[in-house]
Design an enzyme around this catalytic site. Structure first.
Site: not given
Ligand code: C5P
Length: 232
Positions: A210-211, A32, A61, A67-68, A59, A119, A63-64
């Protein structure tokens, strides 16, 4: 596309990202790319990671006005990513325009999914800042239904919402769920979390992690553990 673990490469530079991906010698994880990396490095980072054989969820996201968004999606479709996204709050018209823009001349296009309510938004901030008075889970399901009506392929949602989205929108409608943590791991700033195994049991199609992987002492082992728990 089947069930998969998508690794959130939330790095601020190309070098840090490629150093991380170089650790994976035995496979090519689904990656991602979010705003931080894309705004730092531009479309070239997408081409580079794609060239290395990874699937990509871009990712950004969007939002506009319709047309854009249509024109921006048309540019993104040339990057040959596998999934991209937008905010369902942009309305059905915007989502339909996005699909038009994303669809290439040969009729193919990347999957398109919608962010419902972030979230990080809770009931209080939704009511006070956005003047939306309905219960948050009703709002999430409403946005999911609107995304389906517009022809999108699925939504990004909390793992806790995935089952309900499938019940309302059908099992084919994709649920892509961040907020995943190992049972023995740090929760960090995520509020509502599930383990990869729980996400599998409730029917998430893709988990975004992610982390727990990128900040691990052994990212490859953490990725393998995630795949084992989620995919089996
Ligand atoms: O590090 P972690 O596992 O929390 O990363 C979650 C990823 O998912 C991040 O890139 C975060 O921006 C993305 N994300 C999220 N919650 C959302 C939408 C996207 O944590 N509702």
């Amino acid at each position: 596309m089947g069930k998969d673990v998508i690794v959130a490469c939330d790095f601020s530079s190309k070098q840090a990202t490629l150093d991380f991906l170089d650790m994976f010698t035995y496979c090519k994880p689904f990656v991602k790319i979010g705003m931080e990396l894309y705004y730092a490095e531009g479309p070239e980072i997408v081409r580079e990671i794609k060239k290395r054989g990874h699937k990509i969820f871009l990712d950004l996201k969007l939002h506009d006005i319709p047309n854009t968004v249509k024109k921006a999606m048309s540019v993104l479709s040339e990057l040959d990513v596998d999934i991209c996204n937008l905010h369902a709050a942009g309305t059905v018209n915007m989502m339909k325009a996005a699909i038009e823009g994303l669809t290439r001349e040969d009729g193919t296009r990347p999957l398109l999914i919608a962010v419902t309510q972030l979230t990080s938004t809770d009931q209080k901030s939704m009511e006070e800042d956005l003047l939306i008075k309905e219960p948050i889970d009703k709002v999430v399901m409403h946005y999911a239904e609107k995304a389906k009506q517009a022809g999108l392929d699925g939504v990004v949602c909390s793992p806790l919402e995935a089952q309900k989205v499938h019940n309302i929108c059908g099992s084919e409608f994709l649920t892509v769920t961040p907020g995943v943590r190992f049972a023995d791991g740090d929760v960090g700033d995520q509020k509502r979390v599930m383990t990869p195994e729980q996400a599998r049991l409730i029917g998430s199609d893709y988990i975004v992690v992610g982390r727990p992987i990128t900040a691990s002492d052994d990212p490859v082992a953490a990725y393998k553990r995630c795949c084992k728990e989620f995919i089996g």
